[in-house]
Design a protein around this motif. Structure first.
Motif, PDB file in Angstrom:
ATOM      1  N   ALA A 188       0.834  -1.205   0.000  1.00 27.33           N
ATOM      2  CA  ALA A 188       0.000   0.000   0.000  1.00 27.33           C
ATOM      3  C   ALA A 188       0.868   1.254   0.000  1.00 27.33           C
ATOM      4  N   LEU A 189       1.903   1.249   0.811  1.00 25.29           N
ATOM      5  CA  LEU A 189       2.800   2.412   0.859  1.00 25.29           C
ATOM      6  C   LEU A 189       3.561   2.589  -0.448  1.00 25.29           C
ATOM      7  N   GLN A 190       4.030   1.488  -1.015  1.00 24.78           N
ATOM      8  CA  GLN A 190       4.792   1.548  -2.262  1.00 24.78           C
ATOM      9  C   GLN A 190       3.917   2.006  -3.426  1.00 24.78           C
ATOM     10  N   ASN A 191       2.646   1.602  -3.448  1.00 25.15           N
ATOM     11  CA  ASN A 191       1.749   1.952  -4.548  1.00 25.15           C
ATOM     12  C   ASN A 191       1.149   3.339  -4.409  1.00 25.15           C
ATOM     13  N   SER A 192       1.355   3.981  -3.278  1.00 30.40           N
ATOM     14  CA  SER A 192       0.843   5.326  -3.067  1.00 30.40           C
ATOM     15  C   SER A 192       1.624   6.306  -3.932  1.00 30.40           C
ATOM     16  N   GLU A 193       0.898   7.197  -4.548  1.00 36.63           N
ATOM     17  CA  GLU A 193       1.545   8.213  -5.383  1.00 36.63           C
ATOM     18  C   GLU A 193       1.459   9.584  -4.738  1.00 36.63           C
ATOM     19  N   GLY A 194       1.500   9.599  -3.419  1.00 33.18           N
ATOM     20  CA  GLY A 194       1.460  10.856  -2.699  1.00 33.18           C
ATOM     21  C   GLY A 194       0.065  11.319  -2.326  1.00 33.18           C
ATOM     22  N   GLU A 195      -0.955  10.557  -2.738  1.00 35.33           N
ATOM     23  CA  GLU A 195      -2.317  10.954  -2.393  1.00 35.33           C
ATOM     24  C   GLU A 195      -2.594  10.656  -0.921  1.00 35.33           C
ATOM     25  N   THR A 196      -3.631  11.281  -0.409  1.00 37.10           N
ATOM     26  CA  THR A 196      -4.037  11.028   0.961  1.00 37.10           C
ATOM     27  C   THR A 196      -4.725   9.676   1.024  1.00 37.10           C
ATOM     28  N   PHE A 197      -4.312   8.841   1.971  1.00 33.14           N
ATOM     29  CA  PHE A 197      -4.986   7.568   2.160  1.00 33.14           C
ATOM     30  C   PHE A 197      -5.011   7.214   3.636  1.00 33.14           C
ATOM     31  N   TYR A 198      -5.933   6.334   3.985  1.00 27.70           N
ATOM     32  CA  TYR A 198      -6.134   5.898   5.361  1.00 27.70           C
ATOM     33  C   TYR A 198      -6.111   4.380   5.380  1.00 27.70           C
ATOM     34  N   LEU A 199      -5.666   3.821   6.488  1.00 30.62           N
ATOM     35  CA  LEU A 199      -5.610   2.374   6.624  1.00 30.62           C
ATOM     36  C   LEU A 199      -6.513   1.934   7.770  1.00 30.62           C
ATOM     37  N   THR A 200      -7.201   0.840   7.563  1.00 27.80           N
ATOM     38  CA  THR A 200      -7.993   0.221   8.610  1.00 27.80           C
ATOM     39  C   THR A 200      -7.955  -1.285   8.382  1.00 27.80           C
ATOM     40  N   HIS A 201      -8.642  -2.029   9.225  1.00 30.43           N
ATOM     41  CA  HIS A 201      -8.663  -3.486   9.120  1.00 30.43           C
ATOM     42  C   HIS A 201     -10.088  -3.995   9.234  1.00 30.43           C
ATOM     43  N   LEU A 202     -10.326  -5.158   8.646  1.00 29.88           N
ATOM     44  CA  LEU A 202     -11.564  -5.895   8.874  1.00 29.88           C
ATOM     45  C   LEU A 202     -11.184  -7.297   9.318  1.00 29.88           C
ATOM     46  N   SER A 203     -11.792  -7.752  10.376  1.00 26.76           N
ATOM     47  CA  SER A 203     -11.510  -9.067  10.941  1.00 26.76           C
ATOM     48  C   SER A 203     -11.991 -10.175  10.006  1.00 26.76           C
ATOM     49  N   VAL A 204     -11.133 -11.159   9.776  1.00 25.67           N
ATOM     50  CA  VAL A 204     -11.499 -12.312   8.957  1.00 25.67           C
ATOM     51  C   VAL A 204     -12.652 -13.072   9.623  1.00 25.67           C
ATOM     52  N   ASP A 205     -12.607 -13.233  10.936  1.00 28.23           N
ATOM     53  CA  ASP A 205     -13.678 -13.943  11.641  1.00 28.23           C
ATOM     54  C   ASP A 205     -15.014 -13.223  11.489  1.00 28.23           C
ATOM     55  N   HIS A 206     -14.998 -11.900  11.570  1.00 27.13           N
ATOM     56  CA  HIS A 206     -16.219 -11.112  11.389  1.00 27.13           C
ATOM     57  C   HIS A 206     -16.767 -11.302   9.975  1.00 27.13           C
ATOM     58  N   LEU A 207     -15.881 -11.226   8.964  1.00 23.82           N
ATOM     59  CA  LEU A 207     -16.310 -11.427   7.581  1.00 23.82           C
ATOM     60  C   LEU A 207     -16.837 -12.840   7.372  1.00 23.82           C
ATOM     61  N   ARG A 208     -16.173 -13.838   7.974  1.00 23.71           N
ATOM     62  CA  ARG A 208     -16.626 -15.226   7.856  1.00 23.71           C
ATOM     63  C   ARG A 208     -18.061 -15.352   8.393  1.00 23.71           C
TER      64      ARG A 208
END
Length: 108
Positions: free
Chosen positions: A66-86
């Motif tokens: 994600a950091l490498q593919n960023s081209e300087g734009e503003t971005f945010y990181l979060t997570h989703l639990s695999v167990d919750h999605l399951r």
């Protein structure tokens, strides 16, 4: 074992877009960060609903991509639990009559 998918949220002209480097081909959009995160949760649930195994979260490698593919734009990181999605996927399958008896969702 890492049990969360990284979600990358990027600012756009009309709001936000989201994707997960762990689940290729699944994206969502929304006008706010909260709306986009909720839309991504639903998109992942639908995207993964017909799969017998879920992609393995990549952990730090997903962050680095994600950091490498960023081209300087503003971005945010979060997570989703695999167990919750399951759990959401199983609810979706049950509601749509798609869950075969005894069929489990495994990690890929």
């Amino acid at each position: 074992m890492i049990n969360q998918y990284l979600i990358v949220l990027e600012k756009s002209e009309t709001g936000f877009s989201a994707y997960s480097p762990d689940v290729l081909g699944c994206i969502a959009t929304g006008q706010s960060l909260e709306e986009t995160t909720t839309a991504m949760e639903l998109a992942l649930t639908k995207h993964l609903a017909d799969q017998d195994s879920l992609p393995q979260p990549r952990g730090i490698d997903a962050y680095l991509d994600a950091l490498q593919n960023s081209e300087g734009e503003t971005f945010y990181l979060t997570h989703l639990s695999v167990d919750h999605l399951r759990a959401l996927i199983l609810q979706d399958r049950t509601a749509n009559g798609l869950r075969a008896s005894g069929r489990k969702i495994k990690m890929g």
